[in-house]
Each structure stands twice: as structure tokens, then as C-alpha cells.
Design an enzyme around this catalytic site. Structure first.
Site, mmCIF file in Angstrom:
data_model
loop_
_atom_site.group_PDB
_atom_site.id
_atom_site.type_symbol
_atom_site.label_atom_id
_atom_site.label_comp_id
_atom_site.label_asym_id
_atom_site.label_seq_id
_atom_site.Cartn_x
_atom_site.Cartn_y
_atom_site.Cartn_z
ATOM 1 N N GLN A 51 43.719 22.804 31.389
ATOM 2 C CA GLN A 51 43.171 22.345 32.675
ATOM 3 C C GLN A 51 44.096 21.346 33.379
ATOM 4 O OE1 GLN A 51 39.075 21.367 30.883
ATOM 5 N NE2 GLN A 51 38.613 21.925 32.989
ATOM 6 N N CYS A 93 32.179 22.680 35.248
ATOM 7 C CA CYS A 93 33.535 22.547 34.723
ATOM 8 C C CYS A 93 34.392 21.829 35.757
ATOM 9 C CB CYS A 93 34.096 23.939 34.446
ATOM 10 S SG CYS A 93 35.780 23.916 33.822
ATOM 11 N N GLU A 136 34.936 23.843 25.724
ATOM 12 C CA GLU A 136 36.341 23.411 25.759
ATOM 13 C C GLU A 136 37.232 24.341 24.949
ATOM 14 O OE1 GLU A 136 37.141 21.381 27.993
ATOM 15 O OE2 GLU A 136 35.097 20.718 28.378
ATOM 16 N N HIS A 139 38.377 27.279 26.853
ATOM 17 C CA HIS A 139 39.536 27.056 27.734
ATOM 18 C C HIS A 139 40.842 27.399 27.022
ATOM 19 C CE1 HIS A 139 37.992 25.288 31.429
ATOM 20 N NE2 HIS A 139 37.217 24.453 30.756
HETATM 21 NI NI NI Z 1 35.644 23.366 31.621
#
Ligand code: NI
Length: 174
Positions: A51, A93, A136, A139
Site C-alpha cells: 500500500q 481500506c 492485511e 494485500h
Molecule cells: Ni486495506
């Protein structure tokens, strides 16, 4: 420390699978600290390295309630080794701002992970922390919570979200 820039959907990097961390060095520890600061600033309860544009299996979490002391977890190479029960809870998110949806997850999971020194740990959790671990770790596989919606809900999301992005662009131009 500088705050890191959080990538937003549909950034292509969010769809990539992150490789395992093999070196437990100062660079990794610094990244973890910067991610934690970025997460608290957002504010959010979890953040994964992709991210912030780094393809590495590292997540940071803090799902403590607002009236409890902080409980910051750095999890390197995390994996869910067992899960049980079905839950359907609303998720959001930091990479998909302005959108929330109910997502099917395990109610309780056990996560195996390494800390930033490379030491192995296991953590069993339910509630928000259990969901956060699953979100998480997704991701790191290149999955967003919207990828777990039904095809119909996902296409509604895309329409709504892309429309919102377009409107924001037009506002910025005006
Ligand atoms: Ni997220």
C-alpha cells in the site's frame, strides 16, 4: 520520520503478489516504523507494505480500542495457519477511500509471523484484530477487500468508485 504515500485503487502495484522478506535489517525496521506512523496518521488500524509501494511481506496492525493502550504489531512474512467460523463484517481500506462493504472472513484465526528481528511468533485473535490480520495478509497476495465481493457487488463498486474519482478530478481541474 516522513509519512509515506498511500497508493489508491486502481494502482497496478496493489494487484501484485509480494515476495518473502529474507533480510532482517535496519532498512526493514525503518520501513516498519514509517508504516506505523503513516497508519496512525491516516488514521487506520492496519497497513501493508504494498500500500506504500513496497512489494515485501510486511504488515503493521493496531486494532486496540480507543480506550485501551496501543498495541502495535509488526508482522513479517505473516500467514494464516488456521481459521474457523464465518463472519460478515463491514470493512474499509486506506487504499479504497470512501468505500465500505461487508466481507466474508473467518471469525477467529491464528497468524504465524516473524518480528522485525526474524523471530517467529503465533497470534490467535477474533474480533477486529482477526479480521484485520486477514485483510492485511490479502494485500500481500495482491487482493483488496473489494476482490472478495460478489461479482455483482464488485461491478457496482467499480462503477461507483470510478465515478467518484472522475468527479474528484473535475473538481481539481475547476
Ligand atoms: Ni486495506
Amino acid at each position: 520520520m516522513p509519512l509515506l504515500k498511500i497508493l489508491h485503487y486502481p494502482a497496478p502495484l496493489l494487484k501484485e503478489k509480494s515476495p518473502l522478506v529474507t533480510e532482517f535489517n535496519d532498512e526493514l525496521r525503518q520501513l516498519a516504523e514509517d508504516m506505523a506512523e503513516t497508519m496512525y496518521d491516516a488514521p487506520g488500524v492496519g497497513l501493508a507494505a504494498p500500500q506504500v509501494g513496497v512489494l515485501q511481506r510486511l504488515i503493521v496492525l493496531d486494532c486496540s480500542a480507543s480506550d485501551e493502550p496501543n498495541e502495535l504489531i509488526f508482522a513479517v512474512n505473516p500467514e494464516i495457519i488456521s481459521g474457523e467460523g464465518d463472519s460478515l463484517e463491514e470493512e474499509g481500506c486506506l487504499s479504497v477511500p470512501g468505500f465500505w462493504a461487508n466481507v466474508k472472513r473467518f471469525t477467529q484465526v491464528t497468524m504465524r509471523y516473524q518480528d522485525v528481528e526474524g523471530i517467529f511468533h503465533e497470534r490467535t485473535a477474533d474480533g477486529l484484530l482477526g479480521i484485520c490480520m486477514q485483510h492485511e495478509i490479502d494485500h500481500l497476495q495482491g487482493l483488496l477487500f473489494v476482490d472478495r465481493l460478489s461479482p455483482l457487488k464488485r461491478s457496482l463498486f467499480k462503477k461507483k468508485y470510478l465515478k467518484m474519482l472522475k468527479e474528484q478530478e473535475q473538481e481539481n481541474e475547476a
